[in-house]
Design a protein around this motif. Structure first.
Motif, PDB file in Angstrom:
ATOM      1  N   UNK A 214      18.062 -15.878   1.464  1.00  0.00           N
ATOM      2  CA  UNK A 214      17.418 -14.596   1.160  1.00  0.00           C
ATOM      3  C   UNK A 214      16.026 -14.853   0.615  1.00  0.00           C
ATOM      4  N   UNK A 215      15.087 -13.995   0.978  1.00  0.00           N
ATOM      5  CA  UNK A 215      13.746 -14.004   0.405  1.00  0.00           C
ATOM      6  C   UNK A 215      13.516 -12.659  -0.263  1.00  0.00           C
ATOM      7  N   UNK A 216      13.062 -12.680  -1.502  1.00  0.00           N
ATOM      8  CA  UNK A 216      12.674 -11.451  -2.183  1.00  0.00           C
ATOM      9  C   UNK A 216      11.164 -11.444  -2.368  1.00  0.00           C
ATOM     10  N   UNK A 217      10.578 -10.265  -2.194  1.00  0.00           N
ATOM     11  CA  UNK A 217       9.145 -10.061  -2.381  1.00  0.00           C
ATOM     12  C   UNK A 217       8.977  -9.074  -3.518  1.00  0.00           C
ATOM     13  N   UNK A 218       8.383  -9.511  -4.621  1.00  0.00           N
ATOM     14  CA  UNK A 218       8.233  -8.677  -5.805  1.00  0.00           C
ATOM     15  C   UNK A 218       6.785  -8.218  -5.932  1.00  0.00           C
ATOM     16  N   UNK A 219       6.572  -6.928  -5.792  1.00  0.00           N
ATOM     17  CA  UNK A 219       5.244  -6.345  -5.956  1.00  0.00           C
ATOM     18  C   UNK A 219       5.095  -5.873  -7.403  1.00  0.00           C
ATOM     19  N   UNK A 220       3.967  -6.234  -8.025  1.00  0.00           N
ATOM     20  CA  UNK A 220       3.699  -5.867  -9.407  1.00  0.00           C
ATOM     21  C   UNK A 220       2.273  -5.379  -9.577  1.00  0.00           C
ATOM     22  N   UNK A 221       2.021  -4.553 -10.596  1.00  0.00           N
ATOM     23  CA  UNK A 221       0.633  -4.222 -10.935  1.00  0.00           C
ATOM     24  C   UNK A 221      -0.066  -5.414 -11.589  1.00  0.00           C
ATOM     25  N   UNK A 222      -1.359  -5.281 -11.782  1.00  0.00           N
ATOM     26  CA  UNK A 222      -2.148  -6.344 -12.402  1.00  0.00           C
ATOM     27  C   UNK A 222      -1.617  -6.659 -13.808  1.00  0.00           C
ATOM     28  N   UNK A 223      -1.582  -7.955 -14.118  1.00  0.00           N
ATOM     29  CA  UNK A 223      -1.197  -8.448 -15.436  1.00  0.00           C
ATOM     30  C   UNK A 223       0.235  -8.083 -15.814  1.00  0.00           C
ATOM     31  N   UNK A 224       1.122  -8.074 -14.835  1.00  0.00           N
ATOM     32  CA  UNK A 224       2.559  -7.956 -15.086  1.00  0.00           C
ATOM     33  C   UNK A 224       3.221  -9.122 -14.353  1.00  0.00           C
ATOM     34  N   UNK A 225       3.970  -9.956 -15.091  1.00  0.00           N
ATOM     35  CA  UNK A 225       4.671 -11.101 -14.478  1.00  0.00           C
ATOM     36  C   UNK A 225       6.089 -11.202 -15.043  1.00  0.00           C
TER      37      UNK A 225
ATOM     38  N   UNK B  47       0.824  -1.205   0.000  1.00  0.00           N
ATOM     39  CA  UNK B  47       0.000   0.000   0.000  1.00  0.00           C
ATOM     40  C   UNK B  47       0.863   1.263   0.000  1.00  0.00           C
ATOM     41  N   UNK B  48       1.984   1.239   0.742  1.00  0.00           N
ATOM     42  CA  UNK B  48       2.877   2.398   0.760  1.00  0.00           C
ATOM     43  C   UNK B  48       3.495   2.625  -0.611  1.00  0.00           C
ATOM     44  N   UNK B  49       3.923   1.565  -1.279  1.00  0.00           N
ATOM     45  CA  UNK B  49       4.482   1.685  -2.613  1.00  0.00           C
ATOM     46  C   UNK B  49       3.440   2.159  -3.616  1.00  0.00           C
ATOM     47  N   UNK B  50       2.218   1.643  -3.491  1.00  0.00           N
ATOM     48  CA  UNK B  50       1.142   2.069  -4.386  1.00  0.00           C
ATOM     49  C   UNK B  50       0.867   3.560  -4.244  1.00  0.00           C
ATOM     50  N   UNK B  51       0.839   4.054  -3.009  1.00  0.00           N
ATOM     51  CA  UNK B  51       0.571   5.467  -2.781  1.00  0.00           C
ATOM     52  C   UNK B  51       1.714   6.339  -3.295  1.00  0.00           C
ATOM     53  N   UNK B  52       2.947   5.914  -3.041  1.00  0.00           N
ATOM     54  CA  UNK B  52       4.108   6.729  -3.411  1.00  0.00           C
ATOM     55  C   UNK B  52       4.273   6.823  -4.925  1.00  0.00           C
ATOM     56  N   UNK B  53       4.036   5.728  -5.638  1.00  0.00           N
ATOM     57  CA  UNK B  53       4.279   5.692  -7.077  1.00  0.00           C
ATOM     58  C   UNK B  53       3.028   5.872  -7.923  1.00  0.00           C
ATOM     59  N   UNK B  54       1.881   6.120  -7.298  1.00  0.00           N
ATOM     60  CA  UNK B  54       0.635   6.118  -8.059  1.00  0.00           C
ATOM     61  C   UNK B  54       0.623   7.174  -9.153  1.00  0.00           C
ATOM     62  N   UNK B  55       1.103   8.365  -8.858  1.00  0.00           N
ATOM     63  CA  UNK B  55       1.067   9.428  -9.868  1.00  0.00           C
ATOM     64  C   UNK B  55       1.898   9.054 -11.091  1.00  0.00           C
ATOM     65  N   UNK B  56       3.013   8.393 -10.876  1.00  0.00           N
ATOM     66  CA  UNK B  56       3.893   8.006 -11.977  1.00  0.00           C
ATOM     67  C   UNK B  56       3.441   6.715 -12.644  1.00  0.00           C
ATOM     68  N   UNK B  57       3.000   5.745 -11.859  1.00  0.00           N
ATOM     69  CA  UNK B  57       2.591   4.452 -12.388  1.00  0.00           C
ATOM     70  C   UNK B  57       1.166   4.473 -12.927  1.00  0.00           C
ATOM     71  N   UNK B  58       0.301   5.229 -12.277  1.00  0.00           N
ATOM     72  CA  UNK B  58      -1.082   5.327 -12.727  1.00  0.00           C
ATOM     73  C   UNK B  58      -1.985   4.219 -12.238  1.00  0.00           C
ATOM     74  N   UNK B  59      -1.490   3.351 -11.371  1.00  0.00           N
ATOM     75  CA  UNK B  59      -2.275   2.252 -10.821  1.00  0.00           C
ATOM     76  C   UNK B  59      -1.562   1.724  -9.585  1.00  0.00           C
ATOM     77  N   UNK B  60      -2.213   0.788  -8.915  1.00  0.00           N
ATOM     78  CA  UNK B  60      -1.654   0.233  -7.677  1.00  0.00           C
ATOM     79  C   UNK B  60      -0.869  -1.047  -7.961  1.00  0.00           C
ATOM     80  N   UNK B  61       0.018  -1.389  -7.031  1.00  0.00           N
ATOM     81  CA  UNK B  61       0.608  -2.719  -7.002  1.00  0.00           C
ATOM     82  C   UNK B  61      -0.431  -3.679  -6.414  1.00  0.00           C
TER      83      UNK B  61
END
Length: 208
Positions: free
Chosen positions: A197-208, A95-109
């Motif tokens: 190590x564990x990585x957590x990758x957040x993506x928008x809808x329909x991006x893999x 949610x923090x990433x979605x809010x911070x990048x929303x203006x540039x990305x145009x959608x949520x993670x």
């Protein structure tokens, strides 16, 4: 057998939480690609590593390569937008990433893909996240790393010098713009003794 996690002296096994995103540093890679990096964005990362290592329903996949089936050299778990994430702090991070990048990305993670690199034998080969919209449009992939640091390398598609980011212990990297189309990234194998190590990758809808 994986090497035990050696906790960071700076992080310890304290309370898990998020810092401010205002400190991210952007590097322009060229051809419209960029990366944002923020070391130690997530505090208490070693504690979160233990919670995820023990609480996520990890699976070991196999895939066809040439004329045979081989083991995928890491453990995996994918959370689409209908599944509850395995720890509340991951929902906070999304949610923090979605809010911070929303203006540039145009959608949520909306989704989270988790990879568990148990030791230096686990890896991911050179690739871009080009299944879905990432193949044709600019997008973002945000990765939070917990556990021991491993090198994430990026290189231009078609050849060229690579850049290297050692990521672990709560570090954040965001690959944006044309990065998935014009650059590739990998976590190479290493013969050095490294912890898990564990990585957590957040993506928008329909991006893999």
């Amino acid at each position: 057998m994986s090497t035990p996690l050696q906790g960071s002296l700076l992080d310890g096994f304290g309370e898990v939480g998020l810092g401010a995103l205002a400190g991210v540093q952007r590097t322009e890679l060229g051809d419209g690609a960029w990366v944002d990096v923020l070391p130690g964005w997530l505090t208490g990362a070693d504690e979160l590593f233990e919670r995820l290592a023990n609480g996520v329903p990890w699976r070991a996949d196999r895939r066809a390569m040439y004329d045979r089936m081989v083991d995928v050299p890491r453990l995996l778990c994918f959370y689409d937008e209908t599944r509850e994430l395995p720890d509340p702090v991951l929902a906070e991070a999304r949610d923090a990433l979605s809010a911070y990048y929303f203006e540039e990305l145009g959608e949520a993670f909306t989704t989270a893909g988790l990879c568990y690199y148990r030791d230096g034998n686990d890896s991911v080969a050179w690739h871009g996240d080009t299944f879905g919209r990432g193949a044709t449009t600019d997008t973002m992939v945000a990765i939070v790393s917990v556990g021991a640091a491993r090198a994430l390398q990026l290189r231009p598609r078609g050849g060229g010098a690579s850049v290297r980011y050692p990521l672990g212990h709560g570090d954040l990297i965001v690959m944006g713009g044309s990065c998935q189309r014009t650059w590739e990234h990998a976590v190479p194998k290493t013969k050095r003794p490294v912890g898990p190590r564990i990585s957590i990758q957040f993506r928008p809808r329909n991006v893999r």
